[in-house]
Design a protein around this motif. Structure first.
Motif, mmCIF file in Angstrom:
data_model
loop_
_atom_site.group_PDB
_atom_site.id
_atom_site.type_symbol
_atom_site.label_atom_id
_atom_site.label_comp_id
_atom_site.label_asym_id
_atom_site.label_seq_id
_atom_site.Cartn_x
_atom_site.Cartn_y
_atom_site.Cartn_z
ATOM 1 N N GLU A 94 0.906 -1.223 0.034
ATOM 2 C CA GLU A 94 0.040 -0.022 -0.035
ATOM 3 C C GLU A 94 0.924 1.162 -0.182
ATOM 4 O OE1 GLU A 94 -0.460 -2.145 3.365
ATOM 5 O OE2 GLU A 94 -1.156 -3.411 1.595
ATOM 6 N N MET A 95 2.083 1.142 0.372
ATOM 7 C CA MET A 95 3.137 2.569 0.661
ATOM 8 C C MET A 95 3.928 2.514 -0.694
ATOM 9 S SD MET A 95 4.388 2.239 4.224
ATOM 10 C CE MET A 95 4.934 3.658 4.406
ATOM 11 N N HIS A 96 4.203 3.593 -1.107
ATOM 12 C CA HIS A 96 4.823 3.801 -2.305
ATOM 13 C C HIS A 96 5.805 5.094 -2.048
ATOM 14 C CE1 HIS A 96 1.573 6.831 -2.826
ATOM 15 N NE2 HIS A 96 2.497 7.560 -3.393
ATOM 16 N N GLN A 97 6.898 5.056 -3.063
ATOM 17 C CA GLN A 97 7.917 6.034 -2.852
ATOM 18 C C GLN A 97 7.783 7.101 -3.541
ATOM 19 O OE1 GLN A 97 11.793 4.119 -3.609
ATOM 20 N NE2 GLN A 97 12.796 5.862 -2.735
ATOM 21 N N VAL A 98 7.670 8.390 -2.962
ATOM 22 C CA VAL A 98 7.798 9.465 -3.734
ATOM 23 C C VAL A 98 9.008 10.264 -4.056
ATOM 24 C CG1 VAL A 98 6.802 11.909 -3.635
ATOM 25 C CG2 VAL A 98 5.495 10.221 -2.546
ATOM 26 N N MET A 99 9.484 10.310 -5.226
ATOM 27 C CA MET A 99 10.735 10.644 -5.446
ATOM 28 C C MET A 99 10.963 12.296 -5.713
ATOM 29 S SD MET A 99 12.415 8.184 -5.595
ATOM 30 C CE MET A 99 13.994 8.596 -6.263
ATOM 31 N N ASP A 100 9.813 13.275 -5.712
ATOM 32 C CA ASP A 100 10.303 14.537 -6.005
ATOM 33 C C ASP A 100 10.150 15.597 -4.593
ATOM 34 O OD1 ASP A 100 7.426 13.906 -5.761
ATOM 35 O OD2 ASP A 100 6.791 15.210 -7.557
ATOM 36 N N PHE A 101 10.198 14.799 -3.609
ATOM 37 C CA PHE A 101 10.219 15.354 -2.224
ATOM 38 C C PHE A 101 9.645 16.787 -1.973
ATOM 39 C CE2 PHE A 101 14.196 13.138 -3.749
ATOM 40 C CZ PHE A 101 14.197 12.329 -2.848
ATOM 41 N N GLY A 102 8.253 16.507 -2.076
ATOM 42 C CA GLY A 102 7.340 17.781 -1.720
ATOM 43 C C GLY A 102 7.053 18.786 -2.774
ATOM 44 N N ARG A 103 7.685 18.352 -4.009
ATOM 45 C CA ARG A 103 7.195 19.290 -5.101
ATOM 46 C C ARG A 103 6.184 18.486 -5.819
ATOM 47 N NH1 ARG A 103 12.957 19.555 -5.365
ATOM 48 N NH2 ARG A 103 12.877 17.507 -6.676
ATOM 49 N N GLU A 104 5.305 17.818 -5.348
ATOM 50 C CA GLU A 104 4.122 17.124 -6.107
ATOM 51 C C GLU A 104 3.115 18.218 -6.380
ATOM 52 O OE1 GLU A 104 4.493 16.516 -2.728
ATOM 53 O OE2 GLU A 104 5.640 14.767 -2.529
ATOM 54 N N GLY A 105 2.616 18.036 -7.765
ATOM 55 C CA GLY A 105 1.435 18.829 -8.322
ATOM 56 C C GLY A 105 1.984 20.123 -8.540
ATOM 57 N N HIS A 106 3.382 20.627 -8.467
ATOM 58 C CA HIS A 106 3.558 21.974 -8.805
ATOM 59 C C HIS A 106 4.302 21.840 -10.178
ATOM 60 C CE1 HIS A 106 3.552 22.181 -4.564
ATOM 61 N NE2 HIS A 106 3.418 23.653 -4.679
#
Length: 106
Positions: A94-106
Motif C-alpha cells: 500500500e505504501m509507495h515511494q515519492v521521488m520529488d520530495f514535496g514538489r508534488e503537483g507543482h
C-alpha cells in the motif's frame, strides 16, 4: 585418476572443514594454524591416483568432519539464519515511494 565427482567432493570437504574450524576457532591466528594443518593433510594425499583409495579417503574425511561438527556454527549475519537476515522487511504494497520530495503537483 580422480574423477570430476571425486575432485568436487574433495573441494567441498575442504571448504566445509574450514568453515567448521572457523566456528571452533574464533581467533584468526589459531584458525590460520589449523587451516595450514588441514591443507597439509589434503596435500599429503594429492598424489593418490586409485579411485577406490580416493573414495576411502573422502569417506574417512567426511566421517571425521561430521564427528567434529560444531553444534552452533557461525552464520554470516545477512545469510539465512543469521542475526540480520531480513531485519529490514520490505514495505507493505500500500505504501509507495515519492521521488520529488514535496514538489508534488507543482
Amino acid at each position: 585418476m580422480a574423477s570430476p565427482a571425486q575432485k568436487l567432493r574433495a573441494i567441498h570437504l575442504y571448504r566445509h572443514t574450514l568453515k567448521n574450524v572457523i566456528s571452533w576457532c574464533v581467533r584468526r591466528d589459531i584458525f590460520w594454524e589449523e587451516a595450514e594443518r588441514i591443507r597439509g593433510l589434503f596435500e599429503k594425499n594429492a598424489h593418490v591416483k586409485e579411485s577406490q583409495v580416493i573414495d576411502g579417503l573422502l569417506r574417512k574425511g567426511e566421517a571425521e568432519l561430521y564427528k567434529h561438527i560444531h553444534p552452533d556454527p557461525i552464520i554470516v549475519p545477512y545469510f539465512y539464519g543469521g542475526t540480520m537476515y531480513q531485519r529490514n522487511p520490505p514495505f507493505p504494497k500500500e505504501m509507495h515511494q515519492v521521488m520529488d520530495f514535496g514538489r508534488e503537483g507543482h
